[in-house]
Design an enzyme around this catalytic site. Structure first.
Site, mmCIF file in Angstrom:
data_model
loop_
_atom_site.group_PDB
_atom_site.id
_atom_site.type_symbol
_atom_site.label_atom_id
_atom_site.label_comp_id
_atom_site.label_asym_id
_atom_site.label_seq_id
_atom_site.Cartn_x
_atom_site.Cartn_y
_atom_site.Cartn_z
ATOM 1 N N SER A 65 0.789 -1.235 0.000
ATOM 2 C CA SER A 65 0.000 0.000 0.000
ATOM 3 C C SER A 65 0.819 1.282 0.000
ATOM 4 O O SER A 65 0.249 2.372 0.026
ATOM 5 C CB SER A 65 -0.940 0.004 1.214
ATOM 6 O OG SER A 65 -0.231 -0.248 2.412
ATOM 7 N N SER A 66 2.141 1.184 -0.030
ATOM 8 C CA SER A 66 2.937 2.403 -0.119
ATOM 9 C C SER A 66 2.735 3.041 -1.490
ATOM 10 O O SER A 66 2.738 2.346 -2.509
ATOM 11 C CB SER A 66 4.422 2.092 0.088
ATOM 12 O OG SER A 66 5.209 3.213 -0.255
ATOM 13 N N PRO A 67 2.607 4.369 -1.544
ATOM 14 C CA PRO A 67 2.435 5.029 -2.839
ATOM 15 C C PRO A 67 3.756 5.320 -3.540
ATOM 16 O O PRO A 67 3.757 5.906 -4.630
ATOM 17 C CB PRO A 67 1.730 6.335 -2.457
ATOM 18 C CG PRO A 67 2.239 6.649 -1.101
ATOM 19 C CD PRO A 67 2.451 5.310 -0.420
ATOM 20 N N ASN A 68 4.884 4.904 -2.932
ATOM 21 C CA ASN A 68 6.189 5.347 -3.416
ATOM 22 C C ASN A 68 6.973 4.310 -4.208
ATOM 23 O O ASN A 68 8.132 4.542 -4.546
ATOM 24 C CB ASN A 68 7.032 5.825 -2.224
ATOM 25 C CG ASN A 68 6.362 6.963 -1.491
ATOM 26 O OD1 ASN A 68 5.840 7.881 -2.107
ATOM 27 N ND2 ASN A 68 6.342 6.887 -0.166
#
Length: 405
Positions: free
Chosen positions: A217-220
């Protein structure tokens, strides 16, 4: 310029950057050590001197300094005695309190002892990737001071599985260490087999962790959030569970799934369908990761930076999502609530929305180590004042109130 000269120039620039960062951290560290040596255990010093001084450093340098302070156990050791009403069960273990440190602070399991000194009930390290990687180019961390928020695009900078594993093994060998430590697992940026990266993480850390977190779920990291889609998530969790069941040691290690706050209701329903299936079940959820939304923040040029936003602007959305997931799972899957918690009251809201446990991170950057005691004391007082015997009695009691109106 030929390729060899170009490569040498890039390496030289990188070395200069590292030396500059080291210099900043060293100077800041010297000031911090001097202050702590003179006034150790005086929390007011941290609020009035140390924390403001640390915030004068670039954001990533101050993060590195904080990790070093915890690594070498320079921060005040908590003298707070956790009230009985904070004691709670955590996947078969007993916690003295339900407040944990979220992944992202101690990425490489360097500071676990020091974090336990601060009074956390449990500690989550990572995100850890199979191979060591530097993450995204700097600058990649930005303070939104007016909002007491942070935007980061670290991109899973990690020492890699083996380095972190060795640190955790050494930690487990200490006679006086009995803390609860989870490992947050990620994938390498350039991997050709994302699922294999998570499977390897389960195999490596399953025997030494108290719980494992599947972070999709990290956007990076490009394409990472796509792994929350129904079929990809089902395939991932099936292989994770197969690997878990094949472990020689600790084959009952809890598997938690960390979710994005930017999911739609339909996305959440798909995820619940997946995690309710026997083959792709999880033991718990973490709600939520950082957001790409820029709602609820002051106008600020830094707000335009790419990355995940954390802190108070995320609080309402993460609490709302906790309530949604609690309702969708009928309260049968434990939730760790994270996002914008800066007080005992914030923690209480997360818990009555449906979280059994709460994590903090961003508020620690702004308020300093005494915040942990403050949150616990206020939470304990609220539990008693509102007529409950134990924190577990509060979980989900007002979940419907926090659902989207």
């Amino acid at each position: 310029m030929d390729q060899d000269h170009l490569k040498n120039a890039k390496n030289a620039t990188r070395r200069v950057g590292r030396l500059r960062s080291l210099g900043i951290v060293t100077v800041g560290g010297a000031a911090l050590v001097a202050g702590i040596t003179a006034y150790k255990n005086q929390d007011q010093l941290f609020r009035t001197f140390v924390m403001p001084a640390v915030r004068l450093l670039p954001a990533e340098a101050s993060h590195q300094l904080a990790v070093l302070a915890c690594k070498y156990r320079l921060c005040p050791v908590s003298q707070y005695h956790d009230d009985q009403n904070l004691h709670t069960s955590f996947f078969g273990r007993m916690l003295s309190n339900p407040i944990g440190i979220a992944a992202g602070f101690d990425k490489n399991a360097e500071a676990v002892d020091g974090l336990q000194d601060l009074g956390f009930g449990f500690i989550e390290v990572g995100t850890v990737t199979p191979a060591a990687q530097e993450g995204n180019p700097k600058p990649r961390v930005f303070r939104l001071t007016e909002d007491k928020a942070i935007i980061n695009r670290y991109g899973f900078n990690s020492d890699g599985h083996q380095a972190v594993l060795q640190r955790l093994r050494l930690l487990r060998k200490k006679e006086n260490f009995n803390g609860v430590v989870g490992v947050n697992l990620g994938r390498n940026k350039t991997t050709m087999s994302p699922i294999a990266d998570y499977v390897q993480g389960v195999r490596v850390f399953g025997p030494v962790a108290d719980y494992l977190v599947i972070n999709v779920s990290s956007p990076n990291t490009k394409g990472l959030r796509d792994m929350q889609s129904k079929e990809k998530l089902r395939e991932l969790l099936e292989q994770v569970n197969d690997t878990k069941s094949s472990l020689d040691k600790n084959k009952n290690v809890p598997i938690l799934l960390k979710l994005s706050p930017d999911l739609s209701l339909d996305d959440m329903k798909d995820i619940v369908w997946v995690i309710k299936r026997k083959k792709s079940r999880v033991d718990g959820l973490i709600v939520s990761n950082t957001t790409v939304s820029r709602e609820n923040i002051e106008k600020n040029k830094l707000a335009e930076e790419t990355g995940g936003l954390s802190g108070p602007p995320l609080k309402a959305r993460s609490t709302e999502m906790i309530a949604q997931m609690y309702q969708l799972t009928d309260g049968k899957i434990p939730i760790i609530g994270v996002g914008g918690v800066a007080s005992g009251y914030d923690a209480y809201e997360k818990i009555e929305a449906g979280a059994s446990y709460v994590q903090i991170y961003t508020a620690l950057v702004y308020e300093g180590p005494a915040l942990v005691e403050d949150i616990k004391a206020e939470l304990s007082a609220l539990i008693t004042r509102l007529g409950h015997t134990n924190v577990a009695d509060v979980v989900g009691t007002n979940s419907k109130f926090y659902l989207p109106k």
